[in-house]
Design a protein around this motif. Structure first.
Motif, PDB file in Angstrom:
ATOM      1  N   LYS A  53       0.721  -1.368   0.048  1.00 29.77           N
ATOM      2  CA  LYS A  53      -0.062   0.270  -0.013  1.00 29.77           C
ATOM      3  C   LYS A  53       1.032   1.285   0.067  1.00 29.77           C
ATOM      4  CE  LYS A  53      -1.992  -1.211   4.097  1.00 29.77           C
ATOM      5  NZ  LYS A  53      -3.336  -1.189   5.038  1.00 29.77           N
ATOM      6  N   PHE A  59      -8.402   6.216  -0.009  1.00 32.05           N
ATOM      7  CA  PHE A  59      -9.923   5.622  -0.865  1.00 32.05           C
ATOM      8  C   PHE A  59      -9.357   4.049  -1.373  1.00 32.05           C
ATOM      9  CE2 PHE A  59     -10.690  10.270  -1.804  1.00 32.05           C
ATOM     10  CZ  PHE A  59     -11.424  10.441  -0.649  1.00 32.05           C
ATOM     11  N   GLY A  60      -8.438   3.553  -0.881  1.00 35.22           N
ATOM     12  CA  GLY A  60      -7.921   2.261  -1.435  1.00 35.22           C
ATOM     13  C   GLY A  60      -6.882   2.329  -2.716  1.00 35.22           C
ATOM     14  N   ASP A 121     -14.642  -5.422   5.996  1.00 32.40           N
ATOM     15  CA  ASP A 121     -13.895  -5.008   7.121  1.00 32.40           C
ATOM     16  C   ASP A 121     -14.768  -4.199   7.701  1.00 32.40           C
ATOM     17  OD1 ASP A 121     -13.654  -2.552   5.616  1.00 32.40           O
ATOM     18  OD2 ASP A 121     -11.359  -2.992   5.593  1.00 32.40           O
ATOM     19  N   ASN A 152     -13.078  -0.171   0.203  1.00 37.06           N
ATOM     20  CA  ASN A 152     -13.614   1.220   0.356  1.00 37.06           C
ATOM     21  C   ASN A 152     -14.753   1.698  -0.266  1.00 37.06           C
ATOM     22  OD1 ASN A 152     -10.592   0.863   0.448  1.00 37.06           O
ATOM     23  ND2 ASN A 152     -10.701   3.030   1.235  1.00 37.06           N
ATOM     24  N   GLU A 220      -5.406  -0.087   9.612  1.00 43.34           N
ATOM     25  CA  GLU A 220      -5.201   1.296   9.233  1.00 43.34           C
ATOM     26  C   GLU A 220      -5.724   2.289  10.196  1.00 43.34           C
ATOM     27  OE1 GLU A 220      -6.877   3.350   5.893  1.00 43.34           O
ATOM     28  OE2 GLU A 220      -5.311   4.875   6.238  1.00 43.34           O
ATOM     29  N   ASN A 222      -7.336   6.215  10.400  1.00 45.38           N
ATOM     30  CA  ASN A 222      -7.279   7.662   9.643  1.00 45.38           C
ATOM     31  C   ASN A 222      -7.413   8.529  10.759  1.00 45.38           C
ATOM     32  OD1 ASN A 222      -8.238   6.734   6.800  1.00 45.38           O
ATOM     33  ND2 ASN A 222      -8.714   5.114   8.114  1.00 45.38           N
TER      34      ASN A 222
HETATM   35  N1  LIG Z   1      -3.483  -6.136   5.481  1.00 48.24           N
HETATM   36  C1  LIG Z   1      -4.459  -6.180   4.879  1.00 48.24           C
HETATM   37  N2  LIG Z   1      -5.170  -7.569   4.800  1.00 48.24           N
HETATM   38  C2  LIG Z   1      -6.443  -7.581   4.058  1.00 48.24           C
HETATM   39  N3  LIG Z   1      -6.945  -6.436   3.653  1.00 48.24           N
HETATM   40  C3  LIG Z   1      -6.547  -5.143   3.550  1.00 48.24           C
HETATM   41  C4  LIG Z   1      -5.207  -5.092   4.323  1.00 48.24           C
HETATM   42  N4  LIG Z   1      -4.574  -3.793   4.211  1.00 48.24           N
HETATM   43  C5  LIG Z   1      -5.773  -3.094   3.566  1.00 48.24           C
HETATM   44  N5  LIG Z   1      -6.747  -3.914   3.150  1.00 48.24           N
HETATM   45  C6  LIG Z   1      -8.014  -3.692   2.421  1.00 48.24           C
HETATM   46  O1  LIG Z   1      -7.633  -2.390   1.680  1.00 48.24           O
HETATM   47  C7  LIG Z   1      -8.629  -1.366   2.081  1.00 48.24           C
HETATM   48  C8  LIG Z   1      -7.576  -0.053   1.990  1.00 48.24           C
HETATM   49  O2  LIG Z   1      -6.722  -0.126   2.752  1.00 48.24           O
HETATM   50  P1  LIG Z   1      -5.982   1.031   3.661  1.00 48.24           P
HETATM   51  O3  LIG Z   1      -7.391   1.276   4.426  1.00 48.24           O
HETATM   52  O4  LIG Z   1      -4.994   0.589   4.342  1.00 48.24           O
HETATM   53  O5  LIG Z   1      -5.830   2.024   2.775  1.00 48.24           O
HETATM   54  P2  LIG Z   1      -6.908   3.508   2.110  1.00 48.24           P
HETATM   55  O6  LIG Z   1      -8.071   2.896   2.472  1.00 48.24           O
HETATM   56  O7  LIG Z   1      -6.445   3.594   0.950  1.00 48.24           O
HETATM   57  O8  LIG Z   1      -6.574   4.698   3.173  1.00 48.24           O
HETATM   58  P3  LIG Z   1      -7.697   5.337   3.690  1.00 48.24           P
HETATM   59  O9  LIG Z   1      -8.613   4.433   4.763  1.00 48.24           O
HETATM   60  O10 LIG Z   1      -7.079   6.671   4.475  1.00 48.24           O
HETATM   61  O11 LIG Z   1      -8.499   5.929   2.657  1.00 48.24           O
HETATM   62  C9  LIG Z   1      -8.795  -1.852   3.611  1.00 48.24           C
HETATM   63  O12 LIG Z   1     -10.056  -1.352   3.859  1.00 48.24           O
HETATM   64  C10 LIG Z   1      -8.954  -3.209   3.418  1.00 48.24           C
HETATM   65  O13 LIG Z   1     -10.565  -3.582   2.683  1.00 48.24           O
END
Ligand SMILES: Nc1ncnc2c1ncn2[C@@H]1O[C@H](COP(=O)(O)OP(=O)(O)OP(=O)(O)O)[C@@H](O)[C@H]1O
Ligand SMILES: [Mg+2]
Length: 261
Positions: A53, A59-60, A121, A152, A220, A222
């Protein structure tokens, strides 16, 4: 310990380190390393499935799931695109092209629970209230689009009541309630931990993944969490509460229009 006054923090790496400083919280943090080719090989050998990541991302976007398959083969998925390779070299070559031009981290992949065949999640929202105490204001489940690896909302995920999503995994109502209480306590503990080094924080949104043994994992944290996700629920109580406290902290306040002369 350095005390930092800012109100938000982008780096997932720094946020991971804040969690690891706490003996209890540490046990809920998936094994994490900064991205480089050697670390990826090490993490894949150890965990078979990892998430790669952007250190700063939302937003993933740019999130990649990488798997080690049998017989020296590897696979990755980003968005709805899935690719398989016959060697580690080929995997890394392709990954380097697929990655955005940013720093990345590698996290042990959690095999998330599913709802009707789709992974989900959990988001737990914790905010400082008018008395300056941390208060868990909401929790919600997020189901991924069937072809995606992230949950997301901005990535076609579907927010649903957590009770509904946990239903197939925890049958007894009392047990389910206790389980959700445990997640809420975890959210509170995380807020306290962040407050120690970052007293400026007023709101956090914790992304929690649950594996098949029902162990929660902190995916994560936020620091500028979106209250509007709770507006997706029929029951608006969490939404109103979360929005009220977000406004208390100066967010989402409609500016009065003044006539320009
Ligand atoms: N280690 C992991 N194992 C399984 N699924 C994961 C993992 N890390 C992330 N994910 C999936 O990916 C999604 C996005 O990852 P993450 O929340 O870390 O970043 P982001 O959503 O881009 O950042 P933000 O929430 O700040 O917008 C998580 O909500 C989850 O569904
Ligand atoms: Mg997230």
């Amino acid at each position: 310990m350095k005390i930092i006054r800012s109100r938000t923090l982008g780096s997932k790496w720094i946020k991971t380190k804040i969690l690891l400083r706490n003996k209890i919280l540490r046990t809920f943090v998936p094994h994490t390393r900064l991205y480089n080719e050697l670390n990826l090989l090490y993490m894949l050998n150890k965990h078979n499935m990892v998430y790669v990541k952007p250190v700063i991302g939302t937003f993933g976007q740019g999130v990649i799931r990488v798997k080690k398959l049998s017989a020296g083969r590897y696979n990755y998925q980003i968005g709805t695109v899935s690719k398989t390779f016959n060697s580690y070299r080929e995997l890394v070559h392709s990954l380097n092209k697929a990655k955005l031009n940013r720093n990345y981290l590698i996290q042990k992949g959690i095999r998330l629970l599913t709802y009707r065949g789709r992974i989900f999640d959990i988001r737990v929202m914790v905010q400082k209230n008018a008395s300056d105490y941390w208060e868990a204001t909401g929790y919600i489940g997020r189901v991924a689009h069937p072809q995606k690896i992230v949950t997301n909302f901005h990535n076609s995920g579907k927010p649903l009541p957590l009770e509904t999503l946990l239903g197939a995994h925890i049958k007894e109502a009392e047990k389910k309630k206790n389980y959700i209480d445990q997640l809420v306590r975890l959210g509170n503990e995380i807020a306290q931990q962040f407050s120690r080094s970052h007293p400026g924080y007023k709101e956090i949104g914790v992304d929690i993944g649950v594996d098949s043994t029902l162990k929660p994992w902190i995916l994560e944290v936020n620091t500028s969490p979106d209250p509007f996700i709770f507006n997706q629920l029929k029951d608006k109580r969490m939404f109103y509460k979360a929005l009220r406290l977000a406004r208390l902290h100066g967010r989402f306040i409609a500016r009065k229009r003044t006539k320009r002369r």
